[in-house]
Design a protein around this motif. Sequence first.
Motif, PDB file in Angstrom:
ATOM      1  N   HIS B  30       0.845  -1.193   0.000  1.00 22.73           N
ATOM      2  CA  HIS B  30       0.000   0.000   0.000  1.00 22.73           C
ATOM      3  C   HIS B  30       0.880   1.242   0.000  1.00 22.73           C
ATOM      4  O   HIS B  30       1.679   1.444   0.898  1.00 22.73           O
ATOM      5  CB  HIS B  30      -0.919  -0.007   1.223  1.00 22.73           C
ATOM      6  CG  HIS B  30      -1.744   1.223   1.328  1.00 22.73           C
ATOM      7  ND1 HIS B  30      -2.756   1.514   0.448  1.00 22.73           N
ATOM      8  CD2 HIS B  30      -1.700   2.255   2.201  1.00 22.73           C
ATOM      9  CE1 HIS B  30      -3.304   2.669   0.775  1.00 22.73           C
ATOM     10  NE2 HIS B  30      -2.676   3.147   1.831  1.00 22.73           N
ATOM     11  N   ASP B  32       0.940   5.218  -0.019  1.00 24.75           N
ATOM     12  CA  ASP B  32       0.337   6.546   0.070  1.00 24.75           C
ATOM     13  C   ASP B  32       1.108   7.498  -0.828  1.00 24.75           C
ATOM     14  O   ASP B  32       2.328   7.430  -0.910  1.00 24.75           O
ATOM     15  CB  ASP B  32       0.407   7.066   1.507  1.00 24.75           C
ATOM     16  CG  ASP B  32      -0.256   6.111   2.480  1.00 24.75           C
ATOM     17  OD1 ASP B  32      -1.401   5.730   2.215  1.00 24.75           O
ATOM     18  OD2 ASP B  32       0.381   5.744   3.489  1.00 24.75           O
ATOM     19  N   ALA B  33       0.397   8.405  -1.439  1.00 26.60           N
ATOM     20  CA  ALA B  33       1.063   9.365  -2.332  1.00 26.60           C
ATOM     21  C   ALA B  33       1.557  10.586  -1.569  1.00 26.60           C
ATOM     22  O   ALA B  33       1.781  11.639  -2.149  1.00 26.60           O
ATOM     23  CB  ALA B  33       0.110   9.778  -3.441  1.00 26.60           C
ATOM     24  N   GLY B  34       1.763  10.441  -0.294  1.00 21.75           N
ATOM     25  CA  GLY B  34       2.233  11.551   0.526  1.00 21.75           C
ATOM     26  C   GLY B  34       1.664  11.417   1.914  1.00 21.75           C
ATOM     27  O   GLY B  34       0.466  11.223   2.078  1.00 21.75           O
ATOM     28  N   TRP B  35       2.528  11.456   2.890  1.00 24.24           N
ATOM     29  CA  TRP B  35       2.052  11.400   4.272  1.00 24.24           C
ATOM     30  C   TRP B  35       3.145  11.962   5.161  1.00 24.24           C
ATOM     31  O   TRP B  35       3.228  13.160   5.360  1.00 24.24           O
ATOM     32  CB  TRP B  35       1.667   9.966   4.665  1.00 24.24           C
ATOM     33  CG  TRP B  35       0.997   9.861   6.010  1.00 24.24           C
ATOM     34  CD1 TRP B  35       0.173  10.773   6.587  1.00 24.24           C
ATOM     35  CD2 TRP B  35       1.093   8.776   6.939  1.00 24.24           C
ATOM     36  NE1 TRP B  35      -0.258  10.332   7.812  1.00 24.24           N
ATOM     37  CE2 TRP B  35       0.293   9.104   8.052  1.00 24.24           C
ATOM     38  CE3 TRP B  35       1.773   7.550   6.939  1.00 24.24           C
ATOM     39  CZ2 TRP B  35       0.157   8.260   9.157  1.00 24.24           C
ATOM     40  CZ3 TRP B  35       1.626   6.711   8.023  1.00 24.24           C
ATOM     41  CH2 TRP B  35       0.829   7.061   9.124  1.00 24.24           C
ATOM     42  N   LYS B  37       6.226  11.582   4.197  1.00 21.14           N
ATOM     43  CA  LYS B  37       7.176  12.051   3.191  1.00 21.14           C
ATOM     44  C   LYS B  37       6.386  12.512   1.980  1.00 21.14           C
ATOM     45  O   LYS B  37       5.215  12.184   1.817  1.00 21.14           O
ATOM     46  CB  LYS B  37       8.116  10.910   2.744  1.00 21.14           C
ATOM     47  CG  LYS B  37       9.000  10.354   3.835  1.00 21.14           C
ATOM     48  CD  LYS B  37      10.300   9.763   3.274  1.00 21.14           C
ATOM     49  CE  LYS B  37      10.111   8.434   2.609  1.00 21.14           C
ATOM     50  NZ  LYS B  37      11.412   7.765   2.294  1.00 21.14           N
ATOM     51  N   THR B  38       7.083  13.210   1.080  1.00 16.66           N
ATOM     52  CA  THR B  38       6.415  13.608  -0.158  1.00 16.66           C
ATOM     53  C   THR B  38       6.417  12.436  -1.126  1.00 16.66           C
ATOM     54  O   THR B  38       7.114  11.441  -0.932  1.00 16.66           O
ATOM     55  CB  THR B  38       7.143  14.775  -0.841  1.00 16.66           C
ATOM     56  OG1 THR B  38       8.440  14.319  -1.239  1.00 16.66           O
ATOM     57  CG2 THR B  38       7.301  15.960   0.093  1.00 16.66           C
ATOM     58  N   PHE B  39       5.678  12.588  -2.172  1.00 19.16           N
ATOM     59  CA  PHE B  39       5.628  11.587  -3.233  1.00 19.16           C
ATOM     60  C   PHE B  39       7.041  11.226  -3.703  1.00 19.16           C
ATOM     61  O   PHE B  39       7.409  10.058  -3.792  1.00 19.16           O
ATOM     62  CB  PHE B  39       4.804  12.156  -4.395  1.00 19.16           C
ATOM     63  CG  PHE B  39       4.653  11.227  -5.564  1.00 19.16           C
ATOM     64  CD1 PHE B  39       3.589  10.346  -5.634  1.00 19.16           C
ATOM     65  CD2 PHE B  39       5.573  11.242  -6.600  1.00 19.16           C
ATOM     66  CE1 PHE B  39       3.442   9.495  -6.711  1.00 19.16           C
ATOM     67  CE2 PHE B  39       5.439  10.397  -7.680  1.00 19.16           C
ATOM     68  CZ  PHE B  39       4.369   9.519  -7.737  1.00 19.16           C
ATOM     69  N   ASP B  40       7.829  12.249  -3.985  1.00 23.96           N
ATOM     70  CA  ASP B  40       9.185  12.012  -4.496  1.00 23.96           C
ATOM     71  C   ASP B  40      10.060  11.297  -3.481  1.00 23.96           C
ATOM     72  O   ASP B  40      10.827  10.401  -3.828  1.00 23.96           O
ATOM     73  CB  ASP B  40       9.845  13.335  -4.904  1.00 23.96           C
ATOM     74  CG  ASP B  40       9.188  13.936  -6.125  1.00 23.96           C
ATOM     75  OD1 ASP B  40       7.956  13.786  -6.242  1.00 23.96           O
ATOM     76  OD2 ASP B  40       9.882  14.539  -6.953  1.00 23.96           O
ATOM     77  N   ASP B  41       9.934  11.715  -2.226  1.00 22.84           N
ATOM     78  CA  ASP B  41      10.718  11.053  -1.182  1.00 22.84           C
ATOM     79  C   ASP B  41      10.325   9.585  -1.053  1.00 22.84           C
ATOM     80  O   ASP B  41      11.165   8.713  -0.871  1.00 22.84           O
ATOM     81  CB  ASP B  41      10.521  11.751   0.167  1.00 22.84           C
ATOM     82  CG  ASP B  41      11.164  13.127   0.201  1.00 22.84           C
ATOM     83  OD1 ASP B  41      12.128  13.335  -0.562  1.00 22.84           O
ATOM     84  OD2 ASP B  41      10.705  13.978   0.976  1.00 22.84           O
ATOM     85  N   ALA B  80       0.036   6.620  -9.998  1.00 22.81           N
ATOM     86  CA  ALA B  80       1.005   7.721  -9.960  1.00 22.81           C
ATOM     87  C   ALA B  80       2.415   7.188  -9.753  1.00 22.81           C
ATOM     88  O   ALA B  80       3.357   7.633 -10.406  1.00 22.81           O
ATOM     89  CB  ALA B  80       0.637   8.702  -8.842  1.00 22.81           C
ATOM     90  N   TRP B 113      -5.122   7.409  -9.976  1.00 23.28           N
ATOM     91  CA  TRP B 113      -3.809   8.019  -9.826  1.00 23.28           C
ATOM     92  C   TRP B 113      -3.288   7.747  -8.419  1.00 23.28           C
ATOM     93  O   TRP B 113      -2.133   7.424  -8.218  1.00 23.28           O
ATOM     94  CB  TRP B 113      -3.931   9.514 -10.103  1.00 23.28           C
ATOM     95  CG  TRP B 113      -2.640  10.212 -10.394  1.00 23.28           C
ATOM     96  CD1 TRP B 113      -2.137  11.273  -9.709  1.00 23.28           C
ATOM     97  CD2 TRP B 113      -1.712   9.932 -11.450  1.00 23.28           C
ATOM     98  NE1 TRP B 113      -0.941  11.661 -10.274  1.00 23.28           N
ATOM     99  CE2 TRP B 113      -0.654  10.855 -11.342  1.00 23.28           C
ATOM    100  CE3 TRP B 113      -1.663   8.992 -12.473  1.00 23.28           C
ATOM    101  CZ2 TRP B 113       0.436  10.862 -12.219  1.00 23.28           C
ATOM    102  CZ3 TRP B 113      -0.577   8.995 -13.341  1.00 23.28           C
ATOM    103  CH2 TRP B 113       0.456   9.916 -13.206  1.00 23.28           C
ATOM    104  N   VAL B 114      -4.168   7.852  -7.439  1.00 27.75           N
ATOM    105  CA  VAL B 114      -3.855   7.505  -6.048  1.00 27.75           C
ATOM    106  C   VAL B 114      -5.073   6.789  -5.473  1.00 27.75           C
ATOM    107  O   VAL B 114      -6.089   6.676  -6.135  1.00 27.75           O
ATOM    108  CB  VAL B 114      -3.600   8.770  -5.201  1.00 27.75           C
ATOM    109  CG1 VAL B 114      -2.378   9.515  -5.706  1.00 27.75           C
ATOM    110  CG2 VAL B 114      -4.813   9.692  -5.205  1.00 27.75           C
ATOM    111  N   GLN B 115      -4.939   6.301  -4.255  1.00 21.67           N
ATOM    112  CA  GLN B 115      -6.151   5.840  -3.572  1.00 21.67           C
ATOM    113  C   GLN B 115      -6.754   7.060  -2.896  1.00 21.67           C
ATOM    114  O   GLN B 115      -6.287   7.511  -1.852  1.00 21.67           O
ATOM    115  CB  GLN B 115      -5.822   4.750  -2.562  1.00 21.67           C
ATOM    116  CG  GLN B 115      -5.911   3.363  -3.181  1.00 21.67           C
ATOM    117  CD  GLN B 115      -5.500   2.272  -2.236  1.00 21.67           C
ATOM    118  OE1 GLN B 115      -5.995   2.207  -1.120  1.00 21.67           O
ATOM    119  NE2 GLN B 115      -4.580   1.439  -2.661  1.00 21.67           N
ATOM    120  N   SER B 116      -7.782   7.571  -3.506  1.00 15.07           N
ATOM    121  CA  SER B 116      -8.255   8.884  -3.099  1.00 15.07           C
ATOM    122  C   SER B 116      -9.022   8.824  -1.798  1.00 15.07           C
ATOM    123  O   SER B 116      -9.528   7.780  -1.396  1.00 15.07           O
ATOM    124  CB  SER B 116      -9.143   9.467  -4.185  1.00 15.07           C
ATOM    125  OG  SER B 116     -10.323   8.724  -4.245  1.00 15.07           O
TER     126      SER B 116
END
Lengths: 802, 477
Positions: B30, B32-35, B37-41, B80, B113-116
């Motif tokens: 699973h 997350d697209a950000g939590w 850390k950022t998406f890139d991290d 994503a 794109w993410v789990q919204s």
Amino acid sequence: MARRATWTAYPVRRSASLAVEHCVHEKETGPVLETKQDDFFPLAYDKHSYTSGMFTSRPTFKHFVREANVFQQTARQLQVVANLGNNDDLFEEFSWIMGVAQDHNVISGAMRPYVKDYYTEKLHLAVQGASVVITEAINKVRGSPTTTEYRLCYFNISSCPNTEVERFYIIIYNSLAWPVTMPVRLPILNKKYDVFDPLGHKIKAVMIKIPDHVMKIPKRRSKVEDELIFIAENIPALGFRSYFVEETNINRKKKSLIKKINKNSQKKYFIRQASKDNLTYFNDNENYDDYDYSKTETKVEFGDIGDVKVTNDNNNVITPKPTRSAQTTKSYDLTKPNENIQEVKNANDFGNDKMADNDAMKYDLEKDSYYSEESSDNFIKNKYIQINIDEYRKISSLNLSNGVNISLDIQFFYYVSDEPAKLNSSKRNPGAYIFRSIDSHPEPIIDDFETTIFKSNVVEEIHCKYSKYASLTLKLYANNPIVEVDWLVGPVSINDDLGKEVFIRYTTDLENKGVFYTDANGRQTVKRIRDRRALYEPYNLDHIAGNYYPVTSRIYIEDMKRNIRVSVFNDRSQGGTSLLDGSIDLMLHRRILTDDSGVQTFLNETENDVGIIVRGTHYLYITKSNYKQNRLFEKKFAKEIELKPQILISKLNRNTDKKKWIILKNEFSSLKTKLPFGVHILTLQKWQTNKLLLRLENYLEQVDVINDGIKKVFLKDLLKNIKLKNVTETVLSANINLKDWTPLQWQINGSFVKNFNDFYGNHKEEFSTDTLGPVRDFNINEAVVLVPQQIRTFIVDFEYEN
Amino acid sequence: MIGYQRLCKHEQCPVTRDGALNVHIIPHSHMDAGWVKTFDDYYYGTKSSVSSANVQLIYHSVLSELLHDKRRKFTFSETAYFWRWWKEQRGTTRATFRSLVAEGRIEFAGGGWVQSDEATVDYLQLLDQYTWGLRKLNDTLGPCGKPKAAWQIDTYGHTREHTSLLAQMGFDGLFIGRVEHRERETMIEEDKMEFMWRGSDVLGKMSDIMTHTLYNLYNAPEGFCFDFLCSDEPIVEDPDSKSYNADKRVNDFITQIERQAKYYDHDNIMVTMGGDFTYQSAANWFINIDKLINHVTTHPANMSDINIFYSTPSCYLKSVYLYGRRDKALYTEKADHLPYGSDVNTYWTGFYTSRPSLKYLSKRAHAFLQVVKQLSVLSRMGDSYELHLLRHAVGLVLHHDAITGTSQQRVANDFIRILSEAIEACSKKVSQFLSVLTPTWGGSRRPKNSQQFIICHQLNISQCRSNVLWTLEISSP
């Protein structure tokens, strides 16, 4: 009955062959599924821990995502209608951040501060990128030089370097498929300005003082103290209009301008305005064509706000006509005076007694209408609504022109957030997800109360300061049945080491018996009952957090006996509830010192070590609850908030000149034919070369419509200069052709009720009997048929006509 | 359409056994697209002091583990991250990934794109993010990559509207993780862990979707999280080892799944094997799940006939859907339309009774072995795992050829599986010889003795059936 016929007459999907197969398998022993028709809110980990805090957490981020969405939709539309070059890379970026922002740990507000900063910057860049596309398109359409630049304003702090000058113009783009009327507020120098429409006609505008609490926002460096306000009427659908604003010639005599507007002249002015503007408010752009048509001419009279008489003619075009001019205003129903309501004799002053006063009509608005005045009145009003303040100068009641009177109190409160560690409790910590107050008593925020009333010809306002960190401005625009509540909260102090959950409570004397309604994702409406759940018996329910539900666009309560509905629309998701009968609570801001995720992520939003300030808008709408067309109005209005037209300002330029401006195309709509009321062009974007993605939505709900609510749209008449050719209908996500998709045939145990909201709390067990018909190829010459709440998705081959 | 259907091979879903408890093991991660850390991290693994999560590593690790064993499957969800990864890959890696998707061994669930989130989002933005994610999957993976199951396993509450939209997007089912504690109790009491959910009254059937409530949020059963993020013990199956624990561990596992089985009204259960940003070292998971599957199958405590196998959310849905249906083959007639239309049974019935086919297959395999051997020499690649596999398969089948007629069906089936797997692996290898794809095939964990095959014949055999057919088709002159 009619509805069932509808389903067969307008089959939506599923092939006939399957229906046969379904019969074949009917007797089989497959898994038999139970049914569910409600939702899963609010989620609780355990009896103390409801994740109803996340409905509100990080309110500024939630709002920014909404705003960025408008820019994205606008840029995508313009990409198509203005036939721009390839901007795919830009939209790639845009889709990336808009998608990521929807993540369940992002928009919910649970992310860490640096993550939020990172995404905020990405959103900002995306909006800037969209602005480039929008600029290019607008220059192309207007015929202005491609180097013409536009700027966005810091409307959230009422500051705008590009309007705080002597001469500028604005462009308002409306991405909705119907014309929108909206007030425009522009920060300006303390001077008199004239506003011109694209034909060069001067339109009514006023200047009003920016509220003190807004001026004091630390980031606001502008010295400007005033805003220019005018009503932009009917901004074209899928299009824009430009307005030119410049300082008035100095030869005007300033002396006559500062004449104090006394109470009397104010009334006179409103009389005139009411009779004039009735002609325009409900113009024929708003066909409430949901009525039962019949051959015979029928007249339906409605006596509510936005009072219209609807005459059916045989062309099936309904033109609502104003019936209530000031002259015909009936006496206001004062038969139900409430003790809480301020003496309502003023209500009669809406117009009745002064009607014959011809002086009022002669009154020179040209000269006197620009400036606003601080007023010693104890009310503000327009032709629909009067809001009264009491002897303590607190908002106390509200009267509608149709005789509805309710008490109204607006008050900020906070709950102290629980800190289990301090109390040696093993409960989970509250945080970005979890909302739990330390006790059930909210603390009112009213330590520094101050009310000022301002009146002008376009808007009347009550500026209410409740505390150093909580204030609001109530705005009543002329001819507008909506009360705008511009609220401002922050910085919330934590000097007492207590986390705080700040909410606003609208208290009326309605009896809603614990029932309230919230929206789901800005679309359908779901019924809620205080301390209850639809399908199970809750025990040990947290009576506060356990009654909070997500409010994405709207919450309302109804008093069935008095036939009144009070709705609050919001501009971002918030937690909302009705804990006391007659009241609506909406959580505005949260500053919490504990962490509920176990990863040391705190919901303590600061800037330069000071708590942030949050500003937003609630829209209050009160109506008789049985007027269907006001339900339609509410649905439409919600869309106008969601996709609020955005304002671009001309970049500061010495050469800005009205003569140069007026020769350009300053008004534009890409919609070819007016769409039926209730139809929304949900998506209009380039899909690939010479292909469009088009979604049409009927945003009405069954409860709104009078007849079957079915809408028809002809695609070939949809857009100007764009010829739509072959059409392929797909599923909603556009990744499967509808023809190729066949749903599984599950067996269910029991039936679905026809209407969950009717069933819940009433046990009105009427069962649904719907079936689905076959999918047919879609022909461009046919009408697209939309039943209420239906969205249809098309991939369309197209070409530009010139 | 028929071409795609054949190509996608959705018929590769494991076949369940009526009367057995069919345990679908769903490896997934699973993201997350950000939590924190950022998406890139998250994607690159930077800011490792905050969180060790590293998505690109998960993709690579899972990909290489899947190549080691055909039975293994994996479920991704967030497009994503996939898209970021995909953009950075070479053509050959993409081709490998795409073929795993086509074989049904990598599946996308949800595919937005993410789990919204559901509570706080606006429907237009929801639609946009699903449209964008699903489109990217379509552009990169083609029709085989199209998700069939919606996957909202971590969302804090679920709205009716989102559900209605999912149904209208054509998803066959929805999996949810978080349910209010009291409601969950009620659902268990009333046998409603799976239910038909109506998202919109006015849209009616258009908005209905079968919904499955996951048993253990989306995590692995307690004690069976084989990630470095967890501290659960690996399974030791060597009885001579002092750390031997397979018996005890498998006992524990069976207890847990049998408890879970009580809550679902048919003979399938779904065991999620994963968690937040798990599978950075996918070998850890797959090695242990392999052992778990082997030992559950052979374990004496397996009294209730547990049929355990790698699966995916859409295969689980298919199995539940077909549960109890007398004539599953009937559905094949709708193969071109029904996502689950093709069922291997139709092919199978004609195939396994036909001894000449098996003989033919073994001969083909033998001939093919010679080709592979020659090629591996010519390309100076030396001995490879596939070659080894094929060599043994051919040897084994030839050796047992005489007894196939009298052996149990499933033994015969297993020979076919072993053969066809080896053939297919080598088919890949042949092309690898020519195009030099994945250099590291050595170091396989699979033991090189014949004991392995004895264990194998206990395995689920569903994959092989269609493989065989497919292989035959392409290899026939």
